[in-house]
Motif scaffolding. Structure first.
Motif, short mmCIF file in Angstrom:
data_model
loop_
_atom_site.label_atom_id
_atom_site.label_comp_id
_atom_site.label_asym_id
_atom_site.label_seq_id
_atom_site.Cartn_x
_atom_site.Cartn_y
_atom_site.Cartn_z
N LEU A 153 0.80 -1.00 0.11
CA LEU A 153 0.03 0.08 -0.08
C LEU A 153 0.90 1.20 -0.13
O LEU A 153 0.66 2.18 -0.67
N GLN A 154 2.14 1.46 0.80
CA GLN A 154 2.66 2.48 1.02
C GLN A 154 3.50 2.90 -0.35
O GLN A 154 4.15 3.91 -0.45
N HIS A 155 3.67 2.13 -1.22
CA HIS A 155 4.20 2.14 -2.46
C HIS A 155 3.31 3.15 -3.61
O HIS A 155 4.07 3.71 -4.33
N LEU A 156 2.07 3.04 -3.33
CA LEU A 156 1.26 4.17 -3.86
C LEU A 156 1.29 5.34 -3.41
O LEU A 156 1.85 5.88 -2.44
N THR A 157 0.79 6.38 -4.78
CA THR A 157 0.92 7.77 -4.20
C THR A 157 -0.49 8.17 -4.03
O THR A 157 -1.47 7.37 -4.36
N PRO A 158 -0.62 9.10 -3.64
CA PRO A 158 -2.17 9.55 -3.01
C PRO A 158 -3.13 9.88 -4.36
O PRO A 158 -4.23 9.25 -4.48
N ASN A 159 -2.37 10.03 -5.40
CA ASN A 159 -3.27 10.17 -6.79
C ASN A 159 -3.59 8.87 -7.42
O ASN A 159 -4.51 8.56 -7.86
N SER A 160 -2.72 7.86 -7.09
CA SER A 160 -2.86 6.65 -7.40
C SER A 160 -4.24 6.20 -6.42
O SER A 160 -5.09 5.24 -7.14
N ILE A 161 -4.37 6.32 -5.28
CA ILE A 161 -5.49 6.01 -4.41
C ILE A 161 -6.59 6.89 -5.09
O ILE A 161 -7.82 6.20 -5.13
N LEU A 204 -7.03 0.78 -18.66
CA LEU A 204 -7.41 2.01 -18.48
C LEU A 204 -6.08 2.55 -17.86
O LEU A 204 -5.60 3.79 -18.07
N PHE A 205 -5.49 1.85 -16.87
CA PHE A 205 -4.39 2.37 -16.25
C PHE A 205 -3.05 1.42 -16.30
O PHE A 205 -3.13 0.34 -16.48
N THR A 206 -1.98 2.30 -16.12
CA THR A 206 -0.52 1.67 -16.16
C THR A 206 0.05 1.95 -14.80
O THR A 206 -0.31 3.15 -14.07
N LEU A 207 0.74 1.13 -14.40
CA LEU A 207 1.72 1.34 -13.20
C LEU A 207 2.98 1.84 -13.45
O LEU A 207 3.82 1.12 -14.27
N ASN A 208 3.53 3.11 -12.85
CA ASN A 208 4.97 3.55 -13.28
C ASN A 208 5.58 3.57 -12.18
O ASN A 208 5.58 4.35 -11.20
N PRO A 209 6.60 2.44 -11.87
CA PRO A 209 7.44 2.33 -10.69
C PRO A 209 8.57 3.41 -10.69
O PRO A 209 8.97 3.80 -11.95
N TYR A 210 8.95 4.02 -9.83
CA TYR A 210 9.82 5.10 -9.58
C TYR A 210 10.87 4.25 -8.40
O TYR A 210 10.46 3.96 -7.44
N PRO A 211 12.26 4.61 -8.89
CA PRO A 211 12.92 5.08 -9.94
C PRO A 211 12.93 4.19 -11.04
O PRO A 211 13.05 4.76 -11.98
N ASP A 212 12.73 2.85 -10.74
CA ASP A 212 12.44 2.05 -12.21
C ASP A 212 11.91 0.52 -11.79
O ASP A 212 11.59 0.30 -10.72
N ASN A 213 11.89 -0.35 -12.66
CA ASN A 213 10.96 -1.58 -12.39
C ASN A 213 11.67 -2.41 -11.57
O ASN A 213 11.05 -3.14 -10.78
N ALA A 214 13.02 -2.31 -11.28
CA ALA A 214 13.70 -3.27 -10.40
C ALA A 214 13.84 -2.60 -8.90
O ALA A 214 13.89 -3.46 -8.29
N THR A 215 13.83 -1.56 -8.91
CA THR A 215 13.77 -0.71 -7.69
C THR A 215 12.51 0.21 -7.45
O THR A 215 12.62 1.20 -8.05
N VAL A 216 11.69 -0.08 -6.48
CA VAL A 216 10.57 0.77 -6.26
C VAL A 216 10.80 1.67 -4.96
O VAL A 216 11.19 0.92 -4.13
N ALA A 217 10.58 2.88 -4.90
CA ALA A 217 10.86 3.80 -3.67
C ALA A 217 10.06 3.14 -2.73
O ALA A 217 8.98 2.70 -3.14
N ARG A 218 10.44 3.27 -1.57
CA ARG A 218 9.91 2.52 -0.28
C ARG A 218 8.51 3.15 -0.01
O ARG A 218 7.39 2.52 0.27
N VAL A 219 8.38 4.49 -0.36
CA VAL A 219 7.03 5.17 -0.02
C VAL A 219 6.63 5.92 -1.38
O VAL A 219 7.69 6.86 -1.81
#
Length: 136
Positions: free
Chosen positions: A46-54, A80-95
């Motif tokens: 859950l914490q990986h998502l952003t408020p606008n994702s919610i 309709l939607f795509t998930l864009n991981p940050y900074p990249d697909n291999a490493t997603v920022a913790r929050v």
């Protein structure tokens, strides 16, 4: 229930960190099965998502349940939607490292709304009980 400011959250096994901005955009605990399946599908928490994702999720679930009269449909959501991981697909920022975005080819045919810019939303968090079925 105190809201943490400036500290780093460390939840216990039976807790989940909730952000004030998530609640303001429609997230409630316990979450629906649809959100469980999305998180498991993408291998995120859950914490990986952003408020606008919610916000995107809340609007989509409401559209399906209130207007289409169906349970939220996973394949429709992925069209309709795509998930864009940050900074990249291999490493997603913790929050806030996984941002849901409306696909460019469907922008004109989907509900028109403008996600808001949010300041330091990560600073306002609190714990909630993580009852079964528990969030990952």
């Amino acid at each position: 229930m105190a809201i943490g400011r400036g500290m780093r959250p460390f939840e216990k096994i039976h807790e989940v960190v909730m952000f004030k901005a998530f609640v303001e955009r429609g997230l409630a605990i316990p979450v629906c099965d649809f959100l469980h399946r999305l998180l498991l599908h993408w291998g995120i928490q859950l914490q990986h998502l952003t408020p606008n994702s919610i916000l995107h999720l809340s609007i989509f679930v409401h559209l399906c349940e209130a207007f289409l009269g169906i349970h939220p449909h996973f394949d429709l959501f992925k069209r309709l939607f795509t998930l864009n991981p940050y900074p990249d697909n291999a490493t997603v920022a913790r929050v806030g490292g996984a941002d849901l975005q409306l696909r460019p080819e469907v922008v004109d045919s989907y509900i028109q709304y403008e996600p808001q810019k949010i300041g330091n939303w990560r600073a306002e968090w609190f714990y909630v009980e993580n009852h079964a079925p528990a969030l990952p």
